[in-house]
Write an enzyme that holds these catalytic residues in place. Structure first.
Site, PDB file in Angstrom:
ATOM      1  CD  GLU A  31      11.404   7.727  -9.653  1.00 53.30           C
ATOM      2  OE1 GLU A  31      10.391   8.427  -9.834  1.00 53.30           O
ATOM      3  OE2 GLU A  31      11.456   6.515  -9.928  1.00 53.30           O
ATOM      4  CE  LYS A  42       9.762   1.491 -14.164  1.00 55.66           C
ATOM      5  NZ  LYS A  42       8.956   1.171 -12.956  1.00 55.66           N
TER       6      LYS A  42
HETATM    7  P1  PGA Z   1      10.728   1.675  -9.351  1.00 57.21           P
HETATM    8  O1  PGA Z   1       9.509   2.706  -9.480  1.00 57.21           O
HETATM    9  O2  PGA Z   1      11.782   2.013 -10.324  1.00 57.21           O
HETATM   10  O3  PGA Z   1      11.137   1.804  -7.914  1.00 57.21           O
HETATM   11  O4  PGA Z   1      10.117   0.324  -9.627  1.00 57.21           O
HETATM   12  C1  PGA Z   1       9.284   3.574 -10.514  1.00 57.21           C
HETATM   13  C2  PGA Z   1       7.877   3.505 -11.023  1.00 57.21           C
HETATM   14  O5  PGA Z   1       6.982   2.910 -10.382  1.00 57.21           O
HETATM   15  O6  PGA Z   1       7.603   4.012 -12.111  1.00 57.21           O
HETATM   16 ZN    ZN Z   2       5.337   3.183 -11.949  1.00 59.63          ZN
END
Ligand code: PGA
Ligand code: ZN
Length: 433
Positions: A214, A343
């Site tokens: 990220e 998400k």
């Molecule tokens: P991920 O992790 O998108 O790989 O699931 C991001 C997070 O844990 O916030």
């Molecule tokens: Zn997370």
């Protein structure tokens, strides 16, 4: 726009999926919805790596192609199962379309068609509708009152599953709360990012500048979260921004937890739930930490509730809630956490994500709109954060294009909103309180 045309509906003519690549060089889906008038809406599907076990299923092909990570099956499900079901349906009927997708799949975790297939269609439908009305996606999704710019939670030092470092916690975050606008907050934060890079090179060597999934730095040899926070605060102070930042943490504790021993492993030591809670309380008493995500593992509603009571800061559920209404409701009923990490692909449709966000807001929970560690250059995430008036977004460090794409989109949105754009600063969890 012809009103008569609207009454007649904007019928979907085709729904097509193709395999493209995400920022990790892994295949992912891109879905394209075309209406009878020729309008096209396109959306890319992100993917997690530090995933929660209760997430909807990300369907992968298996086999040897792309190491098993191909999404041709999911693409075929879009082209052969979803397309016939949506042909002729009015593209503005988002909720109806999402219900139809859920029914068509028919499983609890969207494992038949794949949550990646479903979410791609759901988002592309919204894009096509926004394009028909010739309005930006945030305006179509959120309506006339969307005007709150999100405070970015900037993940500048990385560990856990998303980085090759010795750090156990996944994300050591800075939060620019002392600024009047999003663009000022971003400018200062980009300066801090580069200043932090210099400090880390001095203390941990030049390999610190390698960046993780990220975009955060990966200082070799750093293993204590305090070192991450110390260097972040040093960068902030060096630039004269002391007091304008608070800190955040994504512990991603499910991945530190051993179910057999019921212990967490942190800095080569074993911690019980109580010891880990004490650890966070101590950390938050020495650092200006205002947000902790997934401090405990994904089944520990009780532990979340205890920590939420003990610390008067934001406690975010990611793997705990997985953007799922039932899990969020359970959390609300016992006071587990006080914010939802949103998400869309954890749950699978835009409508279900809206329901989760609405449930959170109405129960005084915050909503943090979040990237996945695998993103593309598609920017629907930035639009979604403004659409929901969420007040906060987590979309990585400003040095990888799939992350800067979101920030750049937000800069455009802020300009479009003009004097109506509002940056909530310290009130990122509850921008309306
Ligand atoms: P991920 O992790 O998108 O790989 O699931 C991001 C997070 O844990 O916030
Ligand atoms: Zn997370």
């Amino acid at each position: 726009m012809e009103i008569s045309n609207f009454r007649g509906g904007f019928k979907i003519k085709s729904v097509k999926a193709r395999e493209i690549l995400d920022c990790r060089g892994e295949p992912t889906l891109q879905v394209e919805v075309t209406t009878e008038d020729g309008t096209v809406g396109r959306a890319d599907v992100p993917a997690g790596r530090s995933t929660g076990k209760y997430e909807a299923l990300d369907l992968r092909d298996g086999g040897s192609r792309y190491g098993g990570r191909g999404v041709l099956k999911a693409a075929r499900n879009v082209n052969e199962s979803i397309q016939p079901a949506l042909k002729g349906v009015d593209v503005t009927r988002q909720r109806e379309i999402d219900s139809l997708l859920i029914k068509l799949d028919g499983t609890e975790n969207k494992s038949r068609l794949g949550a990646n297939a479903i979410v791609g269609v759901s988002l592309a439908v919204a894009r096509a509708a926004a394009n028909i009305f010739k309005i930006p996606l945030y305006r179509y999704i959120g309506g006339p009152n969307s005007h709150i710019m999100p405070v970015p939670l900037l993940n500048y030092v990385n560990g856990g599953r998303l980085a090759a470092t010795e750090l156990d916690f996944q994300e050591h975050i800075i939060i620019p709360v002392g600024f009047k606008t999003f663009s000022e907050a971003m400018r200062a934060s980009v300066e801090v990012y580069h200043e932090l890079g210099k400090i880390l090179v001095g203390k941990y060597g030049r390999h610190s500048l390698n960046v993780a999934d990220e975009g955060g730095y990966t200082p070799p040899g750093m293993n204590d979260p305090r070192e991450a926070f110390d260097t972040e605060l040093e960068a902030v102070e060096n630039l004269g921004y002391g007091g304008k930042y608070v800190l955040g943490l994504d512990a991603a504790a499910s991945h530190l937890y051993d179910e057999k021993t019921e212990r967490y492993r942190l800095m080569s030591r074993e911690y019980s739930r109580e010891e880990l809670i004490d650890y966070y309380v101590d950390l938050a008493s020495t650092y200006p930490i205002q947000s902790i995500e997934d401090p405990l593992h994904e089944d520990d509603f009780e532990g979340f509730a205890e920590l939420t009571k003990r610390l008067n800061i934001q406690i975010v559920g990611d793997d705990l809630f997985v953007t799922n209404m039932a899990r969020l409701r359970r959390g609300i009923s016992v006071g587990a956490g006080n914010a939802l990490l949103l998400k869309v692909n954890q749950v699978g449709t835009l409508s279900e994500a809206f329901d989760a966000a609405e449930t959170a807001f109405r129960n005084r929970y915050g909503v943090q709109v979040s990237e996945r560690s695998g993103q593309t250059e598609d920017t629907w995430l930035a639009d979604l954060a403004v659409a929901l008036n969420a007040g906060q977004i987590k979309t990585g460090a400003p040095c990888r294009s799939e992350r800067t794409a979101q920030y750049n989109r937000l800069l455009i949105i802020e300009e479009e909103l003009g004097s109506q754009a509002f940056y909530p600063g310290v009130n990122f969890r509850q921008p309306f309180l």
